[in-house]
Motif scaffolding. Structure first.
Motif, short mmCIF file in Angstrom:
data_model
loop_
_atom_site.label_atom_id
_atom_site.label_comp_id
_atom_site.label_asym_id
_atom_site.label_seq_id
_atom_site.Cartn_x
_atom_site.Cartn_y
_atom_site.Cartn_z
N LEU A 4 4.06 -0.39 8.25
CA LEU A 4 4.71 -1.51 7.55
C LEU A 4 5.95 -2.02 8.29
O LEU A 4 6.35 -3.17 8.11
CB LEU A 4 5.10 -1.08 6.12
CG LEU A 4 3.95 -1.05 5.11
CD1 LEU A 4 4.36 -0.29 3.86
CD2 LEU A 4 3.50 -2.46 4.76
N VAL A 5 6.58 -1.15 9.10
CA VAL A 5 7.77 -1.60 9.84
C VAL A 5 7.44 -1.87 11.30
O VAL A 5 8.35 -2.08 12.11
CB VAL A 5 8.93 -0.58 9.72
CG1 VAL A 5 9.36 -0.44 8.27
CG2 VAL A 5 8.55 0.77 10.32
N GLY A 6 6.15 -1.81 11.67
CA GLY A 6 5.74 -2.14 13.03
C GLY A 6 5.76 -0.99 14.00
O GLY A 6 5.69 -1.21 15.22
N VAL A 16 11.82 3.41 9.44
CA VAL A 16 12.73 2.36 9.90
C VAL A 16 12.18 1.78 11.19
O VAL A 16 11.45 2.46 11.94
CB VAL A 16 14.16 2.90 10.14
CG1 VAL A 16 14.76 3.41 8.85
CG2 VAL A 16 14.16 3.99 11.21
N SER A 17 12.50 0.54 11.48
CA SER A 17 12.00 -0.12 12.69
C SER A 17 12.39 0.68 13.94
O SER A 17 13.57 0.95 14.17
CB SER A 17 12.55 -1.54 12.78
OG SER A 17 13.93 -1.58 12.45
N GLY A 18 11.39 1.08 14.72
CA GLY A 18 11.64 1.85 15.93
C GLY A 18 11.74 3.34 15.72
O GLY A 18 11.74 4.11 16.68
N VAL A 45 19.10 4.37 14.69
CA VAL A 45 17.80 3.70 14.53
C VAL A 45 17.40 3.13 15.88
O VAL A 45 18.20 2.46 16.54
CB VAL A 45 17.90 2.58 13.47
CG1 VAL A 45 16.59 1.80 13.38
CG2 VAL A 45 18.25 3.19 12.12
N ALA A 46 16.16 3.35 16.30
CA ALA A 46 15.75 3.06 17.67
C ALA A 46 15.43 1.60 17.93
O ALA A 46 15.50 1.15 19.07
CB ALA A 46 14.55 3.92 18.06
#
Length: 346
Positions: free
Chosen positions: A45-47, A118-120, A155-156
């Motif tokens: 969902l966050v890619g 979380v994204s990344g 967060v990456a």
């Protein structure tokens, strides 16, 4: 760099990815998210790739303040609320939070483990190729510890494209938990094996990421309950001298000296780990071929979820509009009309 500042969280909050593999011969277990389906869906969902490092909550949630840049978040697993600055985020949907906003994960209303991606992914140090925290091994996590208030979690990656929602919801198995007998089912009498498959067991209070001890009728051994220690896999059902089974899970030991009557098939483990103490369950035997087929069906289900991801609100933001073909089907208003039936100019 984007960070999440931890305001509060439950004691069972840790960083987990798909797990740590290749070190069992050294006594290092896999760890990893308890509910692998939740980990995969939240990440998609966050890619992210399905096994990226995310935050796992055990019953209790937490709250986090965004620092440094925007972050995309999504929650999956046990039923719980996700909010950004108090605004609810729809289930199976991602949301983008800006610096200064607060992300809140509520307590589980049903089930045990929630996963916040979380994204990344979370950019914490890898130990032996994995960021998964393993309590007894002292590996992974946030400086080899659980998530705690006062920490800041790096967060990456930054959000890419629009927020997404899952139009094809993930499916979980239902009914009795499927098991494949062995590898030491010959250590149990026929009556003992019949008891295991015909009776109801409940999750006891002795349940954590290492394993769930079940309460129920005693399973009769046939050749004692001590064996030469051998390998254990996630889902192994070992039966010690008490005769009550223990299902070994993500933080399990790598070997054990009690006979293992069966193994829960991998496709049923995400549902099993979500059970709470007091939950009742039964088991049913399947063949190895049926277990493999179930694993393949689960992989196909996840692919269907991924293929069904759509932009939230049809994705009508500038970036998405520029990424799609909006001029397909255009016509020239000055061109002569053609009657398609006659293929002639009108």
């Amino acid at each position: 760099m984007t960070r999440l500042a931890v305001k509060d969280c439950g004691a069972g909050t840790t960083i987990q990815d798909a797990g740590r593999f290749g070190y069992q011969r050294y006594g290092v277990g896999p760890a990893g998210a308890m509910d692998k389906i939740a980990l995969a869906v939240a990440n998609m969902l966050v890619g992210n790739s399905p096994g990226e490092a995310a935050m796992e909550f055990t019953v209790l949630g937490g709250s986090f303040v965004v620092e440094g840049g925007p972050v995309r978040v999504a929650l999956a697993g046990a039923l719980a609320d996700l909010k950004v600055d108090g605004e609810p985020v729809a289930a199976m949907t991602s949301a983008t939070a800006e610096p200064g906003q607060t992300i809140t994960v509520g307590p589980a209303k049903a089930g045990t483990f929630m996963v916040l991606a979380v994204s990344g992914g979370f950019d914490v140090k890898r130990d032996l190729g994995s960021r998964s925290f393993h309590l007894r091994g002292g590996l992974g996590g946030v400086e080899r510890a659980p998530v705690r208030p006062g920490q800041t979690l790096p967060v990456a990656g930054a959000p890419q494209g629009p927020d997404l929602t899952a139009t094809v919801p993930p499916k979980v198995s239902a009914g009795a938990y499927r098991v494949v007998f062995g590898p030491q089912d010959d250590y149990f009498s026929e009556a003992g094996k019949a008891t295991f498959l015909s009776e109801t067991y409940t999750v006891s209070a002795e349940a954590d990421r290492m394993g769930y001890r079940l309460s129920g009728p005693v399973i009769e051994h046939a050749k004692g309950f001590n064996i030469v220690s051998d390998g254990i896999v996630t889902g192994s059902v070992q039966v010690p001298g008490s005769g009550e089974p223990i299902v070994l899970l993500a933080d399990r030991q790598t070997t054990g000296g009690y006979p293992k009557i069966a193994t829960i098939v991998s496709a049923d483990l995400p549902r099993f780990v979500q059970q709470r103490p007091g939950s009742a369950m039964r088991f049913t035997a399947v063949t190895l071929a049926e277990a493999i087929a179930a694993a393949r069906e689960q992989a196909a289900m996840l692919e269907a979820v991924r293929a069904g991801l759509k932009p939230v609100g049809l994705g009508l933001d500038t970036e998405h509009l520029l990424s799609v073909n909006l001029v397909d089907g255009w016509v020239d208003a000055h061109a002569p009309l053609v009657d398609p039936a006659l293929d002639t100019v009108a």
